[in-house]
Design a protein around this motif. Structure first.
Motif, PDB file in Angstrom:
ATOM      1  N   ASP A 180      48.143  54.539  44.125  1.00 20.28           N
ATOM      2  CA  ASP A 180      46.938  53.793  43.773  1.00 20.28           C
ATOM      3  C   ASP A 180      46.105  54.631  42.813  1.00 20.28           C
ATOM      4  O   ASP A 180      46.037  55.848  42.939  1.00 20.28           O
ATOM      5  CB  ASP A 180      46.110  53.454  45.011  1.00 20.28           C
ATOM      6  CG  ASP A 180      45.048  52.411  44.687  1.00 20.28           C
ATOM      7  OD1 ASP A 180      45.329  51.211  44.853  1.00 20.28           O
ATOM      8  OD2 ASP A 180      43.948  52.806  44.236  1.00 20.28           O
ATOM      9  N   ASP A 181      45.485  53.954  41.846  1.00 17.37           N
ATOM     10  CA  ASP A 181      44.769  54.700  40.811  1.00 17.37           C
ATOM     11  C   ASP A 181      43.379  55.162  41.247  1.00 17.37           C
ATOM     12  O   ASP A 181      42.835  56.076  40.662  1.00 17.37           O
ATOM     13  CB  ASP A 181      44.700  53.888  39.509  1.00 17.37           C
ATOM     14  CG  ASP A 181      44.229  52.474  39.708  1.00 17.37           C
ATOM     15  OD1 ASP A 181      43.882  52.128  40.857  1.00 17.37           O
ATOM     16  OD2 ASP A 181      44.203  51.705  38.734  1.00 17.37           O
ATOM     17  N   THR A 185      48.116  56.522  38.545  1.00 21.00           N
ATOM     18  CA  THR A 185      48.313  55.217  37.896  1.00 21.00           C
ATOM     19  C   THR A 185      49.752  55.067  37.437  1.00 21.00           C
ATOM     20  O   THR A 185      50.274  55.940  36.744  1.00 21.00           O
ATOM     21  CB  THR A 185      47.394  55.094  36.662  1.00 21.00           C
ATOM     22  OG1 THR A 185      46.072  55.440  37.042  1.00 21.00           O
ATOM     23  CG2 THR A 185      47.413  53.681  36.107  1.00 21.00           C
ATOM     24  N   GLY A 210      49.518  45.758  49.156  1.00 24.45           N
ATOM     25  CA  GLY A 210      50.276  46.996  49.031  1.00 24.45           C
ATOM     26  C   GLY A 210      50.281  47.800  50.320  1.00 24.45           C
ATOM     27  O   GLY A 210      51.318  48.337  50.738  1.00 24.45           O
ATOM     28  N   GLY A 251      46.062  48.022  47.539  1.00 21.42           N
ATOM     29  CA  GLY A 251      45.136  47.007  48.025  1.00 21.42           C
ATOM     30  C   GLY A 251      45.698  46.409  49.304  1.00 21.42           C
ATOM     31  O   GLY A 251      46.643  46.960  49.893  1.00 21.42           O
ATOM     32  N   GLY A 254      41.959  49.087  47.342  1.00 24.43           N
ATOM     33  CA  GLY A 254      41.930  48.042  46.324  1.00 24.43           C
ATOM     34  C   GLY A 254      40.674  47.204  46.416  1.00 24.43           C
ATOM     35  O   GLY A 254      39.559  47.743  46.438  1.00 24.43           O
ATOM     36  N   THR A 269      52.022  45.427  43.504  1.00 25.14           N
ATOM     37  CA  THR A 269      50.902  44.828  44.224  1.00 25.14           C
ATOM     38  C   THR A 269      49.621  45.281  43.538  1.00 25.14           C
ATOM     39  O   THR A 269      48.755  45.897  44.141  1.00 25.14           O
ATOM     40  CB  THR A 269      50.906  45.265  45.704  1.00 25.14           C
ATOM     41  OG1 THR A 269      51.012  46.699  45.754  1.00 25.14           O
ATOM     42  CG2 THR A 269      52.055  44.658  46.463  1.00 25.14           C
ATOM     43  N   THR A 270      49.556  44.992  42.243  1.00 29.33           N
ATOM     44  CA  THR A 270      48.478  45.521  41.414  1.00 29.33           C
ATOM     45  C   THR A 270      47.240  44.646  41.424  1.00 29.33           C
ATOM     46  O   THR A 270      46.240  44.978  40.806  1.00 29.33           O
ATOM     47  CB  THR A 270      48.971  45.691  39.969  1.00 29.33           C
ATOM     48  OG1 THR A 270      49.714  44.515  39.616  1.00 29.33           O
ATOM     49  CG2 THR A 270      49.869  46.887  39.823  1.00 29.33           C
ATOM     50  N   GLY A 271      47.314  43.471  42.108  1.00 32.16           N
ATOM     51  CA  GLY A 271      46.130  42.621  42.220  1.00 32.16           C
ATOM     52  C   GLY A 271      45.850  41.821  40.963  1.00 32.16           C
ATOM     53  O   GLY A 271      46.723  41.643  40.111  1.00 32.16           O
ATOM     54  N   GLY A 308      49.929  49.978  43.865  1.00 31.91           N
ATOM     55  CA  GLY A 308      48.663  49.333  44.195  1.00 31.91           C
ATOM     56  C   GLY A 308      48.448  49.315  45.694  1.00 31.91           C
ATOM     57  O   GLY A 308      49.184  48.650  46.428  1.00 31.91           O
TER      58      GLY A 308
END
Lengths: 88, 934
Positions: free
Chosen positions: B196-197, B240, B178, B175, B203, B275-277, B173
Motif C-alpha cells: 500500500d502506498d 507504490t 485488499g 483498502g 485505504g 485492489t487499488t480502489g 492496495g
C-alpha cells in the motif's frame, strides 16, 4: 522483464538471452547456383507471426543455442527444445 | 481562511508539533501530516500555479490524485524538486516553495499570462512557433517551461536499494478489499505480499461514516493486519506498485522518507490481485479550477486521516448516488453541506482566490468550499499495464476490468464493485481464485454531458490548463482520436498522467462527437503510475560498477611504469607511458619502436581455440580466407564476414596441429567472434565434432616489435631457433619459459618484425620483468595503444570498424582472391556476388598523402566530388595521424572506386574547410615488406 528457460541452465531473465532468428531457416547451398531472390529471402524474409512463433535463441552465459516457442501476442513461453541430438 | 483542524480519531500524532515554512511563512503541523494537510489545517488554500496560465490552484485530491500542489523542498542540506504536497509527509524544519510561481503561489508575477489565454488555445505552439524556425523560440520557451529546479547536490549519497523477490500472490492496495483478500489468501500458507502506498494501511476506510463489519474502521484495519502477519503474510507500506511488466513482474517503489533514495522492489508474483480502489472524477463547470474546489473523497481523506476540516460552509456538487458518507461525515463534524446535482443547471463558481458562492440555475449559494464528485473512476492503470482488457460499463459510467486471466484479478472498487460488503466479498473470493460473487449494485450515476459552446472557461486538466473549449477545438481540427487529442491539447500529459483529467476529457470528446465514452475509448496506460526518480533504476550500477572494464594481469606493472590507462575495446590498457606532453610521448614511442624495439602488452588479443576432427572444415566455412590448406605451424590472416558479406572482424589464425586452431581476433571483438563461432557450431554443424573454447584471459601476451625484436627475444630463456629461415614471418613455435609453456607467434601489426610471446597469465609478471631487464641494453621502449595505432596506420593495416564500415566487403580492402577462387562454401559467400558487391563505385580503402608542411586531415572529413552540379561526398577519412616515422601527415580513407584513383588529387571537406590531398596506396612504410620479412 520476461523469463525464459535455457535447456541447459533453467529459468533465467530475458536479459541473459539473445534472439538469433526464426527457426527452420535453411542456408541455401551456395556451391550451386543461388538466385538473388533466394539469397535475399534467406537474409531478409521473416514471417513475424502474430501469436505462435518458433525461434532460435542463445543463452549468453552458457552459450547454449536452442529453439523456443512462444506466443508473440501474450508473451507466453510455450516450450524450449535443445538443438543437440542425443549421442548415437 | 477556511480549513481548520478538528478533534477526531485521525491518524496524526497530536502530541508533537512540527514547524515548517511554505513560500517564506512559518506553519505548524503534526507527525502523520502531509504538507498539504498541514497547510489546509492552517487555512492555506493556494498551493500552486498552473503550468501554462499560472492560475492559482488549491489541492484537488488528498493523495496521488492531486497535481496542483508541487513543491521544491529544502531540509537541512537537502534540496529536492517537484515533491507533491499531498504525498510528501511533513518533517520538522522543511522549507517548501511552490514550483512554477514567483515570488509565491499567492502572488505570482506570471499570472498575467492568463490575460492572454484567449490567444493561447490548444495547438498554439504548433501553429505559432513554426516560422521562421522553432529553434529561434526554443530557448525562451524552455526557460518559461519546466517545474522544479534540480540541484546537483541531490545525487550526493542518493543511492537506491534494488531488491528482487517473488511471491505466490501480490495484492496491490490495502483498502477494505485488499485487506480482506490478504487475510483469506494467507490462511492457507501461501506467500502473500500486500502493498500500500500510504504509511498506514486501510485505504478508503477512514472516509466511512459508519462501522465496517461491526467495528470501528481503525480497529478493523488493526485486526486484519494482525491476522495477515500471524499467517505469515507480508505487508509493505509506503510502497507504490507503479508498473506491471511481462511475465508478472511488478515494480514497487518504497518511500523511505524525505531526501532518501526510494527502494526498488522487483516483485515476481505467481498471481496479481489489483485492489487499488477508485478515485473521484472532476466535474466540468464554469471556473471549476478555483482554489477551494476539491474532490469529495479528498475532503473525506483530509478529515479521516489528518483531522482537517476543509471548510465551514460547503457546497457538494455531484452526479451520482454515493454521497452519503460525505454528507454524514461532514455533518458529524458540524458543517453545513448543501447538495446539488450536476446536470443542465449551469453551475458557476463565484470568487477569485477566495471562493464566495456556487451559482446553480442562476441562484447564488454562498460557500467557502465546493466539493465536486463526478463519479467514481476505478484505478485500472496496473490492470492495463499487465495486458488486461477493459470494458465500458454504461450503468456505472466507467471502464472496468473485463475478462480475468488465471494470474491477474481485480477486486473491490477497482473492479467496479463500490458497495463495502460486496467489495469485501469480492476480495475474499479473488484471493482464493474463486469466481466473484454476483454483486448487488445500488450505485447510480447520471451520464454527465459537459456544457459545450460556453463562454465561461471549464477546466479539464488542472495542471496543463486544458479547457473544454480546447477539446472542442481539437475535435474541430480533426484531432478526434483520443491519442491525437491527448497529444494536441497535452491533456493528461504531466504528472497527473490522466488520473483525474482522462475521464473528464473523454466525456467532453464524447459530447462533441455525440457518442458514448465507451465508443470514444481511452488512451493507453503506461508505467509509471506515479513519478519515480530515475535513480531507482541505477542503484549500485554507477561509476566503476557501471560496465566495468576488463583488467590486465600486468596492470600493476603498467602503473609502476607511469602508464596513462584508458579503455580500449572494454579493456583498461596503457594508452602511453610517461607524464609529459601526451603527443610527444606517443611520437617518441613510435620512433623507438621503428629504430629499436617496442614492448607491448597485447594480452587482450583474442585466443579462441577451435578443436576437433571437423575443426579445419569449420574454420574454413566460418572465415573468408581459405584455412583448410594452412599447414600446422603456420599462421594466416583471415577476415570474418557476416552473411551479408560485410567484414565483421579480422584475425590471425594459427594451426597448432591437424585438428586445432587458435583464432587471434581483435581484442574488442572476442565475445562477438566467440558467439558467432558457437552459433555456427551448434546450429549448422555437428557440435560433437568441433569445440570452441575462449582462452583469451588464460594467456598473457607480450609483443616485441622492431629491428631489435629478435635480439631481445634471444636474450630470454626461451629455446627457439630465431633465424629468419627457421622462424619466418607468419609462423609460430611452441617452447617453454621458466618451465611454463610459451607460444611465440611471428606476426606483425606494426610492419616491423614482431614476435607475440604468450604465457599462462600466472607467468606474465616473470616474463614482463625478464623482457624489461633484457630490453635495457637494446634501448627498448614500452609502447602503448596510441603509438600502436600510428604504427599500424603507417603500414596501412586496418582496424575493422574504424577503417571499415557497415558496407565494407573484403574486396574493398584488398582481399579479393577467396571471393573469386575459394572452392568451398563460406559465410557471406553469395552476398559477395550481388549487383551491389560487383558495382565499380564501391568505396575502397586508400591512403591519402598531403605535404609535410600542412596539418593532418580531420578523421571523418568528406572526400568531395565537385564535378557535378552539386558537390557530392564520395567517401571519408577513416584514420589520420602525423607520422613520426615519415615526418608528415598520413591518412587512410574509404573512397568510391578508389582502386583506380591512385595518384589523383581529391578534395577533402570538413565543416567548410577545403583541402587537397593525393590518393595513394594505403601502405606508407616498407612497401615491399623487406623489413617485415627480414
Amino acid at each position: 522483464m520476461q523469463q525464459f528457460t535455457c535447456p541447459f541452465c533453467g529459468l533465467r531473465n530475458e536479459t541473459e538471452f539473445h534472439f538469433a532468428g526464426e527457426a527452420g531457416k535453411i542456408r541455401p547451398d551456395t556451391l550451386n547456383e543461388v538466385s538473388a531472390e533466394q539469397w535475399s529471402a534467406y537474409l531478409n524474409h521473416v514471417a513475424n507471426p502474430m501469436g505462435h512463433s518458433r525461434e532460435v535463441w542463445v543463452h549468453l552465459p552458457c552459450q547454449e543455442v536452442f529453439i523456443m516457442q512462444r506466443d508473440t501476442l501474450t508473451m507466453a513461453v510455450l516450450g524450449v527444445e535443445q538443438l543437440r541430438r542425443e549421442p548415437k | 481562511m477556511s480549513g481548520s483542524r478538528i478533534q477526531n480519531n485521525a491518524l496524526i500524532d497530536r502530541g508533537k508539533t512540527l514547524s515548517f515554512q511554505y513560500d517564506g511563512k512559518t506553519y505548524q503541523g503534526h507527525p502523520g501530516d502531509t504538507l498539504a494537510s498541514a497547510l489546509l489545517a492552517a487555512g492555506v488554500k493556494i498551493m500552486g500555479r498552473s503550468f501554462k496560465y499560472h492560475r492559482p490552484r488549491g489541492v484537488w485530491g488528498a493523495w496521488f490524485d492531486d497535481s496542483n500542489a508541487i513543491f521544491n523542498i529544502a531540509l537541512g542540506a537537502d534540496l529536492h524538486p517537484n515533491c507533491p504536497a499531498t504525498t510528501t509527509y511533513l518533517e520538522d524544519g522543511m522549507q517548501a516553495r511552490s514550483v512554477n510561481a514567483f515570488p509565491s503561489a499567492r502572488f505570482d508575477i506570471k499570472a498575467m499570462l492568463d490575460w492572454f489565454s484567449p490567444f493561447l488555445p490548444a495547438g498554439f505552439y504548433y501553429k505559432t512557433f513554426m516560422r521562421p524556425d522553432w529553434h529561434w523560440f526554443e530557448p525562451t520557451i524552455r526557460k518559461m517551461a519546466g517545474l522544479g529546479k534540480l540541484d546537483d547536490s541531490v545525487s550526493d549519497g542518493y543511492q537506491s536499494d534494488q531488491i528482487h523477490q517473488s511471491c505466490d500472490l501480490l495484492i496491490i492496495g490495502a483498502g477494505p478489499a485488499g485487506l480482506a483478500a490478504a487475510v483469506n489468501a494467507s490462511k492457507n500458507g501461501s506467500a502473500v505480499v500486500l502493498v500500500d502506498d500510504h504509511n498506514i494501511a486501510g485505504g478508503s476506510v477512514y472516509q466511512l461514516a459508519s462501522d465496517i463489519e461491526n467495528q470501528s474502521p481503525n480497529l478493523w484495519v488493526e485486526q486484519q493486519i494482525a491476522t495477515i502477519t500471524k499467517n505469515g503474510g507480508r505487508i509493505l507500506l509506503s510502497t507504490t506498485a507503479y508498473g506491471v511488466y511481462d511475465h508478472n513482474l511488478v515494480a514497487l517503489v518504497q518511500d523511505l522518507g524525505f531526501a532518501r533514495a526510494p527502494r526498488l522492489w522487483r516483485m515476481r508474483a505467481n498471481r496479481i490481485l489489483i485492489t487499488t480502489g477508485a478515485i473521484d472524477r472532476p466535474i466540468t463547470f464554469a471556473n471549476n479550477d478555483r482554489p477551494g474546489i476539491m474532490s469529495a473523497s479528498g475532503a473525506l481523506e483530509f478529515l479521516g486521516r489528518y483531522g482537517v476540516l476543509v471548510g465551514k460552509n460547503i457546497a457538494l456538487l455531484s452526479s451520482h448516488s454515493h454521497t452519503g458518507d460525505t454528507v454524514n461525515r461532514l455533518h458529524q463534524a458540524g458543517v453545513r453541506v448543501a447538495t446539488f446535482t450536476a446536470g443542465d443547471n449551469s453551475p458557476i463558481a463565484v470568487g477569485g482566490k477566495n471562493l464566495r458562492a456556487l451559482n446553480v440555475d442562476s441562484i447564488s449559494h454562498p460557500c467557502d468550499i465546493i466539493l465536486a464528485s463526478g463519479g467514481l473512476t476505478p484505478l485500472v492503470h496496473l490492470w492495463r499495464h499487465a495486458g488486461g482488457r477493459l470494458e465500458w460499463d454504461e450503468a456505472i459510467q466507467a471502464f472496468i476490468p473485463a475478462s480475468a486471466t488465471t494470474s491477474l484479478r481485480a477486486a473491490g472498487a477497482a473492479n467496479g464493485v463500490y458497495e463495502l460488503d460486496e467489495a469485501l466479498a469480492d476480495g475474499r473470493a479473488a484471493a482464493l481464485d474463486q469466481p466473484s460473487p454476483k454483486a448487488k449494485n445500488t450505485y447510480r450515476i447520471k451520464p454527465f454531458l459537459p456544457e459545450l459552446n460556453s463562454h465561461k472557461r471549464q477546466w479539464v486538466d488542472f495542471q496543463h490548463d486544458v479547457t473544454v473549449k480546447d477539446i472542442e477545438l481539437a475535435a474541430r481540427e480533426n484531432y478526434a482520436s483520443v491519442e491525437h487529442l491527448k497529444r494536441y491539447t497535452t491533456l493528461g500529459m504531466a504528472s497527473d498522467q490522466g488520473k483525474t483529467s482522462n475521464m473528464t476529457g473523454l466525456s467532453v470528446m464524447a459530447s462533441v462527437q455525440e457518442r458514448t465514452i465507451g465508443q470514444v475509448g481511452t488512451t493507453t496506460f503506461r508505467p509509471p503510475f506515479v513519478p519515480v526518480p530515475l535513480e531507482i533504476y541505477r542503484g549500485v550500477r554507477r561509476r566503476q560498477l557501471f560496465n566495468p572494464p576488463k583488467r590486465l594481469a600486468l596492470e600493476t606493472q603498467h602503473r609502476k611504469a607511469n602508464a596513462a590507462l584508458g579503455e580500449y575495446g572494454g579493456w583498461l590498457r596503457p594508452a602511453w607511458y610517461g607524464e609529459g606532453d601526451a603527443q610527444e610521448t606517443i611520437n617518441r614511442e613510435v620512433i623507438a619502436a621503428r629504430n629499436h624495439v617496442a614492448i607491448i602488452d597485447a594480452s587482450p588479443l583474442g585466443k579462441i581455440e577451435v578443436i576437433g576432427p571437423d575443426a579445419a572444415q569449420f574454420v574454413n566455412f566460418v572465415f573468408y580466407n581459405t584455412l583448410s590448406t594452412l599447414n600446422p605451424g603456420k599462421i594466416r590472416y583471415a577476415l570474418m564476414l557476416s552473411e551479408r558479406g560485410i567484414v565483421y572482424d579480422d584475425a590471425v589464425i594459427s594451426r597448432i596441429d591437424q585438428n586445432r586452431f587458435i583464432i587471434s581476433c581483435s581484442s574488442a571483438h572476442v565475445d562477438g567472434v566467440n558467439n558467432a563461432l558457437e552459433a555456427w557450431r551448434q546450429d549448422g554443424h555437428d557440435p560433437d565434432r568441433v569445440f570452441v573454447h575462449d582462452t583469451t584471459q588464460n594467456w598473457a601476451t607480450i609483443t616485441l616489435s622492431g629491428p631489435k625484436a629478435r635480439a631481445l627475444l634471444s636474450c630470454l630463456e626461451i629455446a627457439v631457433d630465431l633465424s629468419p629461415d627457421a622462424f619466418p614471418h607468419m609462423t609460430f613455435q611452441q617452447s617453454d619459459f621458466m618451465s611454463a609453456p610459451a607460444r611465440i607467434a611471428r606476426v606483425s601489426f606494426t610492419g616491423d618484425p614482431s614476435y607475440e610471446i604468450s604465457v599462462p597469465t600466472l607467468h606474465a609478471p616473470a616474463l614482463w620483468s625478464a623482457v624489461n631487464k633484457a630490453g635495457k641494453s637494446l634501448q627498448a621502449a614500452l609502447v602503448g595503444v596510441e603509438a600502436l595505432a600510428i604504427l599500424r596506420a603507417e603500414k596501412g593495416y586496418i582496424i575493422v570498424g574504424k577503417d571499415t564500415d557497415g558496407e565494407t566487403m573484403p574486396h574493398d580492402i584488398g582481399f579479393s582472391q577467396p571471393r573469386l577462387r575459394k572452392k568451398s562454401a563460406f559465410v557471406g559467400d553469395r552476398a559477395l556476388h550481388t549487383d551491389a558487391a560487383n558495382a565499380d563505385n564501391r568505396r575502397r580503402l586508400v591512403g591519402l598523402s598531403i605535404p609535410a608542411s600542412e596539418n593532418r586531415l580531420v578523421t571523418g572529413a568528406h572526400l568531395i566530388d565537385a564535378s557535378g552540379s552539386k558537390p557530392r561526398s564520395t567517401g571519408y577519412v577513416t584514420s589520420s595521424y602525423d607520422s613520426p616515422t615519415l615526418a608528415r601527415p598520413i591518412a587512410l580513407a574509404l573512397l568510391e572506386n578508389g582502386a583506380v584513383k591512385i595518384g589523383d588529387r581529391v578534395t577533402v571537406w570538413n565543416q567548410g574547410d577545403v583541402r587537397q590531398a593525393t590518393v595513394t596506396m594505403p601502405c606508407f612504410y616498407d612497401k615491399d615488406g623487406a623489413l617485415l620479412n627480414a
